[in-house]
Design a protein around this motif. Structure first.
Motif, short mmCIF file in Angstrom:
data_model
loop_
_atom_site.label_atom_id
_atom_site.label_comp_id
_atom_site.label_asym_id
_atom_site.label_seq_id
_atom_site.Cartn_x
_atom_site.Cartn_y
_atom_site.Cartn_z
N ILE A 118 1.18 -1.15 -0.20
CA ILE A 118 0.13 -0.18 0.18
C ILE A 118 0.61 1.32 -0.01
O ILE A 118 1.77 1.30 0.93
CB ILE A 118 -0.86 -0.31 1.66
CG1 ILE A 118 -1.72 -1.68 1.59
CG2 ILE A 118 -1.95 1.42 0.76
CD1 ILE A 118 -3.18 -1.71 -0.02
N GLY A 228 0.34 -2.75 -10.58
CA GLY A 228 0.50 -1.44 -9.65
C GLY A 228 1.74 -0.36 -9.97
O GLY A 228 2.35 -0.96 -10.93
N HIS A 261 -7.43 8.53 -9.27
CA HIS A 261 -7.63 7.26 -9.18
C HIS A 261 -8.47 7.07 -9.98
O HIS A 261 -9.58 5.66 -9.39
CB HIS A 261 -7.60 7.30 -7.25
CG HIS A 261 -6.99 7.02 -7.32
ND1 HIS A 261 -5.61 6.17 -6.46
CD2 HIS A 261 -6.07 8.18 -5.46
CE1 HIS A 261 -4.85 6.08 -5.35
NE2 HIS A 261 -5.09 7.74 -5.53
N TYR A 288 -12.95 3.40 -10.55
CA TYR A 288 -11.84 3.36 -9.03
C TYR A 288 -10.60 2.28 -9.23
O TYR A 288 -10.66 1.24 -9.21
CB TYR A 288 -12.35 3.02 -7.94
CG TYR A 288 -11.24 3.41 -6.56
CD1 TYR A 288 -11.33 5.12 -6.35
CD2 TYR A 288 -11.28 3.06 -5.61
CE1 TYR A 288 -10.63 5.60 -5.93
CE2 TYR A 288 -10.42 3.30 -4.30
CZ TYR A 288 -10.48 4.67 -4.51
OH TYR A 288 -9.32 5.79 -3.79
N ALA A 290 -8.12 0.83 -7.33
CA ALA A 290 -7.69 0.16 -6.31
C ALA A 290 -8.55 -1.06 -7.21
O ALA A 290 -8.74 -2.19 -6.71
CB ALA A 290 -8.35 0.98 -5.20
N ASP A 291 -9.78 -0.96 -7.12
CA ASP A 291 -10.81 -1.94 -7.47
C ASP A 291 -10.00 -2.30 -9.47
O ASP A 291 -9.74 -3.80 -9.58
CB ASP A 291 -12.15 -1.76 -7.72
CG ASP A 291 -13.25 -1.47 -6.58
OD1 ASP A 291 -12.38 -1.45 -5.65
OD2 ASP A 291 -13.73 -0.42 -6.66
N THR A 294 -7.12 -4.60 -8.23
CA THR A 294 -7.80 -6.13 -7.79
C THR A 294 -7.88 -6.96 -8.74
O THR A 294 -7.96 -7.96 -8.89
CB THR A 294 -8.48 -5.21 -6.72
OG1 THR A 294 -8.12 -4.42 -5.56
CG2 THR A 294 -9.21 -6.48 -5.52
N HIS A 315 -0.42 -1.28 -4.45
CA HIS A 315 -1.46 -0.09 -5.10
C HIS A 315 -1.05 1.30 -5.24
O HIS A 315 -0.10 1.36 -4.34
CB HIS A 315 -2.76 -0.47 -3.68
CG HIS A 315 -3.65 -1.38 -3.74
ND1 HIS A 315 -4.57 -1.04 -5.22
CD2 HIS A 315 -3.67 -1.90 -3.41
CE1 HIS A 315 -5.52 -2.27 -4.39
NE2 HIS A 315 -4.74 -2.75 -4.04
N ALA A 317 -2.79 3.62 -4.72
CA ALA A 317 -4.21 4.31 -2.69
C ALA A 317 -3.11 3.90 -1.64
O ALA A 317 -1.78 2.92 -1.97
CB ALA A 317 -4.97 3.56 -2.79
N VAL A 369 -8.82 -0.30 -0.15
CA VAL A 369 -7.65 -1.18 -0.04
C VAL A 369 -7.76 -2.62 0.86
O VAL A 369 -7.17 -3.80 0.29
CB VAL A 369 -6.05 -0.28 0.27
CG1 VAL A 369 -5.47 0.66 -0.28
CG2 VAL A 369 -6.70 -0.50 1.76
N SER A 372 -10.45 -4.93 -1.14
CA SER A 372 -9.37 -5.45 -1.85
C SER A 372 -8.14 -6.18 -1.71
O SER A 372 -8.54 -7.92 -2.13
CB SER A 372 -8.26 -4.45 -3.18
OG SER A 372 -6.89 -5.26 -3.24
#
Length: 603
Positions: A118, A228, A261, A288, A290-291, A294, A315, A317, A369, A372
């Motif tokens: 992260i 990422g 993001h 988004y 992060a989604d 994932t 990530h 994020a 996160v 995720s």
């Protein structure tokens, strides 16, 4: 009377069974280093030879025909039936009255590794590390089932250099990251500085000639995927994960952040437009990040599920810009409204840092996160991979808590309080990070918590160790494996040497967080910070981290000898960044092959 043909047939069966046993044990030994195979084979030969001799010498005692002698032999008296290994292939030698045999188990496969990073996650951002504002149930569950490390450090207080340490096992200062190359000349290594500039790799941070984490796993037969933030390489794509052992690279660029993001991950209001990270396929506007990452990560795991794999989910994020979906932000707005005090700050070193945790949008990013990780863990379970996949969760550096400008105070998203300061600072708030290891093949250390001292350079060798792969000490020269601390109480163990940090600030560089140039060393209970550009001869601060982890009391004046000794360690470490004598010889060679650094001393 048993015929000679029956005896020969039985003998042939024995030879076939024996051959299968030898093949099985040989493969198993090669794959898993199992010992004692020779003894087992020798014992098997003795048993089978004795059996054949008995059958041949006492054939007159048998009255059954050939068929019944093979299919209805009493398993209690016949060693062929009583002692074959469970893995032997099915044969027509089992009585109908015998219980059914278990199917042969598959050869155990090596541990998969999932590494979750992260960006800018602070030591106090998780509920399992003391947050009273953020809700992180999935991360907390990972900690409850695994091991939570309480003395884990980043190798640098900024993203790029910290990640270099994670993937290379080398202190970033050795590779001129960031801008420490400007200081090689200052520390008596002008030729090394010239070579570093000529190599050009220092701009990429992770030199192409090094075998780093991804390459080591790939060389050991692992499938490798990266998803990422990467933060190495250049705009052309040179130096991407694909150049460092990863066969899949999604969402990785040389940039350290996204402009938004939300898809398409750009911001038209920015003066300088930056292309969005390359994803496998576009998503609808508003998706988004992060989604999206994932989804990509789970897709790669599905692709790799039949082979051992290393998969990294890094990530963007919770790095700026601070953005989150509204439905994730709303609960934190309500929590914030219930607080008696919000937006608390303090001043230190001509900068301000946040001491209260109450930023609603940042809270929404934390939930994103956390969700995720929950999805990744569920996907592993659904694919039957949860029992042989080790998941490691961490941050690259401390949380973003400081600014040099008071007008930026409302935009500072988190706090590392009671630890001092945050990202870009070498106080504890800038370098202490969360670290959780969930290894289902290992019994966690009692209490599920470890105070063993570890830093970012240890990640590469530790993941190799957790996977059961050989370490690469010529590559991760500054890292050690902390895998033993996952199962064993090593709180009082000594690493074998101090930890070092170096944060260089180029003369033309102005940092908005206020951190002055600084080196630091931590050994045992003592931590020394050398603010080498402040005043004449620099300014040094000494802290007893064991008794003063929040660095409230500078005790350098009370302990001059300890201060001097620790300062000498910093100066000696600086001289190890490069081998000046080696580079002096290289400079004399001219341009032909110039500046190829020696093993373990690459910059």
């Amino acid at each position: 009377m048993v015929s000679i043909g029956a005896v020969r047939g039985l003998f042939t069966f024995i030879i076939i069974t024996f051959t299968i046993m030898v093949t099985y044990y040989t493969v198993r030994r090669d794959a898993h280093n199992i010992t004692g195979v020779e003894h087992a084979v020798a014992e098997g030969i003795t048993k089978y030879t004795s059996t054949v001799e008995k059958l041949s010498s006492s054939s007159s005692a048998h009255t059954a025909n050939t068929s019944s002698s093979v299919h209805t032999t009493n398993t209690k008296d016949d060693p062929l039936q009583h002692s074959p290994p469970e893995h032997a292939p099915p044969q027509n030698v089992q009585s109908q009255n015998d219980p059914p045999r278990r199917p042969p188990p598959a050869t155990p496969r090596r541990q998969n590794i999932v590494l979750v990073i992260i960006d800018d996650l602070g030591i106090g951002d998780l509920k399992c590390y003391g947050s009273s504002f953020h809700e992180t149930p999935n991360i907390d569950a990972l900690a409850a089932e695994g091991v939570r490390f309480t003395s884990a450090y980043a190798a640098h207080p900024k993203c790029g250099p910290a990640r270099l340490a994670l993937f290379s096992g080398v202190y970033p200062a050795r590779m001129g990251s960031p801008v420490s190359g400007h200081e090689l000349e200052k520390y008596g290594m002008p030729n090394a500085f010239k070579c570093q500039k000529k190599m050009g790799d220092y701009k990429m941070r992770l030199p192409l000639e090094r075998t780093s984490m991804g390459g080591a796993f790939k060389l050991n037969g692992y499938r490798t995927g990266y998803h990422g933030k990467w933060h190495f390489g250049d705009a052309s794509g040179r130096g991407s994960p694909l150049d460092h052992g990863f066969e899949v690279s999604i969402g990785a660029t040389h940039k350290g952040s996204v402009q938004s993001h939300f898809a398409p991950y750009t911001n038209p209001d920015h003066i300088k437009q930056v292309p969005p990270p390359p994803m496998s396929e576009p998503r609808p506007d508003g998706t988004y990040m992060a989604d999206h990452l994932t989804d990509e990560t789970i897709g790669t795991i599905k692709k790799f599920k039949n082979d051992p794999f290393l998969v990294v989910l890094a990530h963007y994020a919770v790095h700026t810009p601070i953005e989150a979906p509204e439905d994730l932000v709303d609960p934190y707005e309500k929590k914030r409204n219930l607080l008696d005090e919000t937006d608390q700050f303090t001043h230190d070193h001509n900068a301000v840092y946040r001491t209260s945790q109450d930023h609603a949008t940042y809270g929404g990013m934390m939930t994103a996160v956390d969700n995720s990780l929950g999805r990744v863990m569920q996907a592993l379970k659904d694919m039957g991979l949860d029992k042989n996949t080790t998941v490691v969760f961490t941050s690259d550096n401390g949380g973003l808590a400081s600014s040099i400008k008071e007008k930026n105070m409302p935009d500072i998203p988190t706090t590392n309080h009671p630890y001092r300061h945050g990202k870009t600072w070498l106080y504890e708030g800038g370098i202490r990070v969360p670290l959780i290891v969930h290894a289902p093949d290992r019994k966690p250390v009692e209490g599920g918590e470890s105070a063993f001292l570890t830093t970012g350079t240890d990640m590469y060798p530790t993941l190799l160790d957790l996977a059961g792969l050989p370490l690469q000490p010529n590559d991760h020269v500054d890292g050690i494996s902390f895998a033993e601390a996952v199962t064993t109480n090593m709180d009082g163990a000594v690493r074998g040497g101090p930890l070092f940090w170096h944060f260089a600030v180029a003369p033309d560089q102005k940092l908005g967080r206020g951190q002055p140039a600084c080196s630091a060393v931590l050994e045992g209970r003592w931590k020394l910070l050398d603010f080498y550009t402040e005043g004449k001869g620099g300014k040094r601060e000494l802290y007893d981290i064991r008794n003063d982890p929040y660095e409230k009391n500078n005790v350098s004046k009370e302990n001059p000898e300890i201060t001097r000794r620790m300062f000498i360690k910093i100066k000696e470490w600086r001289r190890t960044w490069a081998d000046e004598k080696f580079y002096e010889k290289e400079m004399k060679k001219g341009d032909d092959g110039i500046c190829v650094a020696p093993e373990g001393m690459r910059i």
